[in-house]
Design a protein around this motif. Structure first.
Motif, PDB file in Angstrom:
ATOM      1  N   GLU A 230       0.608   6.935  -6.662  1.00  7.29           N
ATOM      2  CA  GLU A 230      -0.579   7.774  -6.805  1.00  7.29           C
ATOM      3  C   GLU A 230      -0.215   9.245  -6.606  1.00  7.29           C
ATOM      4  OE1 GLU A 230      -4.990   8.370  -4.764  1.00  7.29           O
ATOM      5  OE2 GLU A 230      -3.673   6.777  -4.059  1.00  7.29           O
ATOM      6  N   LYS A 231       0.602   9.518  -5.603  1.00  4.10           N
ATOM      7  CA  LYS A 231       1.008  10.890  -5.323  1.00  4.10           C
ATOM      8  C   LYS A 231       1.823  11.459  -6.490  1.00  4.10           C
ATOM      9  CE  LYS A 231       3.281  13.708  -1.847  1.00  4.10           C
ATOM     10  NZ  LYS A 231       3.949  13.757  -0.564  1.00  4.10           N
TER      11      LYS A 231
ATOM     12  N   SER B 148       0.819  -1.214   0.000  1.00  3.67           N
ATOM     13  CA  SER B 148       0.000   0.000   0.000  1.00  3.67           C
ATOM     14  C   SER B 148       0.851   1.261   0.000  1.00  3.67           C
ATOM     15  CB  SER B 148      -0.956   0.000   1.182  1.00  3.67           C
ATOM     16  OG  SER B 148      -0.228  -0.003   2.397  1.00  3.67           O
ATOM     17  N   LEU B 149       2.054   1.197   0.591  1.00  2.39           N
ATOM     18  CA  LEU B 149       2.939   2.354   0.605  1.00  2.39           C
ATOM     19  C   LEU B 149       3.396   2.685  -0.813  1.00  2.39           C
ATOM     20  CD1 LEU B 149       4.488   4.488   2.173  1.00  2.39           C
ATOM     21  CD2 LEU B 149       6.303   2.816   2.534  1.00  2.39           C
TER      22      LEU B 149
ATOM     23  N   VAL C 143       1.843   1.915  -3.606  1.00  2.00           N
ATOM     24  CA  VAL C 143       0.678   2.389  -4.346  1.00  2.00           C
ATOM     25  C   VAL C 143       0.440   3.861  -4.026  1.00  2.00           C
ATOM     26  CG1 VAL C 143      -1.822   2.175  -4.613  1.00  2.00           C
ATOM     27  CG2 VAL C 143      -0.404   0.121  -4.506  1.00  2.00           C
ATOM     28  N   LYS C 144       0.529   4.237  -2.768  1.00  2.00           N
ATOM     29  CA  LYS C 144       0.318   5.632  -2.367  1.00  2.00           C
ATOM     30  C   LYS C 144       1.386   6.546  -2.969  1.00  2.00           C
ATOM     31  CE  LYS C 144      -3.334   5.540   0.159  1.00  2.00           C
ATOM     32  NZ  LYS C 144      -4.555   6.134  -0.381  1.00  2.00           N
ATOM     33  N   LYS C 145       2.632   6.080  -2.992  1.00  2.00           N
ATOM     34  CA  LYS C 145       3.707   6.870  -3.576  1.00  2.00           C
ATOM     35  C   LYS C 145       3.456   7.119  -5.054  1.00  2.00           C
ATOM     36  CE  LYS C 145       8.141   6.116  -1.455  1.00  2.00           C
ATOM     37  NZ  LYS C 145       9.347   5.277  -1.488  1.00  2.00           N
TER      38      LYS C 145
END
Length: 88
Positions: free
Chosen positions: A81-82, A74-75, A77-79
């Motif tokens: 996405e950002k 998830s980390l 994916v968040k990176k």
């Protein structure tokens, strides 16, 4: 994550082309050229840089998927996405 310089060759070329276009924009401004000409060249620079940014993020995403077992935590994916949103 480190970017593979060999994979970045097209991106580097695109950024160099944008750099030349940006120099053209400055020249147009210094010459007092028509607003439409300046804006069109500026839009071309912007689009070239956007495409370069998306190519870099896409390469990073691909590296994440290939390096692992095809799944990202998830980390990651968040990176990613950002990074994509920073280009929007």
């Amino acid at each position: 994550m480190q970017l593979d310089p060999d994979e970045m060759t097209p991106v580097i070329n695109r950024i160099k082309r944008a750099q030349g276009q940006l120099a053209g924009v400055l020249r147009l401004l210094e010459e007092g050229r028509e607003c439409e000409d300046v804006v069109m060249q500026l839009a071309a620079v912007s689009k070239a840089l956007d495409r370069a940014g998306f190519a870099i993020v896409a390469s990073g995403l691909q590296q994440c998927l290939v390096a692992g077992d095809g799944e990202m935590d998830s980390l990651d994916v968040k990176k990613m996405e950002k990074l994509f949103l920073s280009l929007a």
